[in-house]
Scaffold this motif. Sequence first.
Motif, PDB file in Angstrom:
ATOM      1  N   CYS A  38       0.846  -1.192   0.000  1.00 57.26           N
ATOM      2  CA  CYS A  38       0.000   0.000   0.000  1.00 57.26           C
ATOM      3  C   CYS A  38       0.882   1.243   0.000  1.00 57.26           C
ATOM      4  O   CYS A  38       1.872   1.323   0.742  1.00 57.26           O
ATOM      5  CB  CYS A  38      -0.904  -0.018   1.229  1.00 57.26           C
ATOM      6  SG  CYS A  38      -1.984   1.422   1.377  1.00 57.26           S
ATOM      7  N   CYS A  58      -2.841   1.687  -3.820  1.00 55.42           N
ATOM      8  CA  CYS A  58      -1.876   0.584  -3.822  1.00 55.42           C
ATOM      9  C   CYS A  58      -0.615   0.964  -4.602  1.00 55.42           C
ATOM     10  O   CYS A  58      -0.622   1.864  -5.442  1.00 55.42           O
ATOM     11  CB  CYS A  58      -2.487  -0.673  -4.430  1.00 55.42           C
ATOM     12  SG  CYS A  58      -3.874  -1.333  -3.473  1.00 55.42           S
ATOM     13  N   LEU A 101      -6.559  -2.229  -5.655  1.00 56.19           N
ATOM     14  CA  LEU A 101      -7.267  -1.985  -4.396  1.00 56.19           C
ATOM     15  C   LEU A 101      -8.656  -2.601  -4.426  1.00 56.19           C
ATOM     16  O   LEU A 101      -9.399  -2.464  -5.397  1.00 56.19           O
ATOM     17  CB  LEU A 101      -7.373  -0.478  -4.157  1.00 56.19           C
ATOM     18  CG  LEU A 101      -7.989  -0.021  -2.839  1.00 56.19           C
ATOM     19  CD1 LEU A 101      -7.068  -0.405  -1.682  1.00 56.19           C
ATOM     20  CD2 LEU A 101      -8.230   1.487  -2.854  1.00 56.19           C
ATOM     21  N   CYS A 109      -4.795  -4.464  -0.810  1.00 52.56           N
ATOM     22  CA  CYS A 109      -4.137  -4.499  -2.116  1.00 52.56           C
ATOM     23  C   CYS A 109      -3.916  -5.953  -2.558  1.00 52.56           C
ATOM     24  O   CYS A 109      -3.496  -6.787  -1.754  1.00 52.56           O
ATOM     25  CB  CYS A 109      -2.805  -3.762  -2.062  1.00 52.56           C
ATOM     26  SG  CYS A 109      -2.989  -1.989  -1.721  1.00 52.56           S
TER      27      CYS A 109
END
Length: 298
Positions: free
Chosen positions: A126, A138, A144, A149
């Motif tokens: 992330c 992400c 995402l 993620c």
Amino acid sequence: MIYFSAWFESLGGNPGCTGGCLTCSLYNGCLTCLPKLFFHLERDGMKQIGVCLASCPKSFFGTRSPEKNYCSKCDSECDTCFDKNFCTRCRAGSYLHKGKCQESCPDDLVPSDTKRECVPSCPADCDVCLSSETCTRCSSGHYLLHGQCHANCPEGTEPRQQVLECIPTVHCEVGEWSEWTQCPRKGKACSRQQLRTRKVLQEPSAQGNPCPNTLEERECPAKRKRCGKSDKNKGERKNRNSRKDKANGESRRERKKERERERDDSDREDSENGNKTEQRRRRAQSGDPAHVQGGAAA
């Protein structure tokens, strides 16, 4: 039952014991367990009763030895543990870090009340997050979905490259077929076919199921005309009729001219005869000798 008792006694067991006990007492329950089972003491009011279990209960871990398999209690801060020195989950108020339960986390980590662990300030992969459990953007190559993620979007979703998010996969949807069109009336069209259509109600996403055919056609029940040959014959007939009509027109015009010439000749002859008669009548009335002599001679 006799055979079972003999087998049980050959292991040193007591036929009166139950629940996996190898040996037992009426007051204390199991004293030893059958192989592979763990011996555990359960509190029953003011006393403890021995039981034999396939796995140890929460807050205990199993220890195996040639003499005895038994359940031992985890450290006081551990909710579950692998052994006395390694926790796998901490009790509320403590956070797991490298197998130990701690009241606070190291500087580079933050506590997670959900996991009861010390975790990075942002979820894995992330770039930007709201908390240790909720990502908002992400890193490259990840997508995402619900604050997390993913390297590959879960089933039922697909990646949207522009925003690096997983979006629901949308499949094509179509409506009902329309009624078949009416067949052309006889002689009005060469291709005697019926058609029907249906509308696309939902366009598919990039990885969704594509749309099926939205147009169908079928032959009309009546016999199909042979378009090519029919059109050719029709053109030839038209040309023949045109030439024939032209020839007939010329023939009619010639006949008409001939009749007009015959009428003109007849009218001239009648006019000449009338003039001769009128001349004789006048000479007779005037007493022309030549006319009288000619008349006498006649």
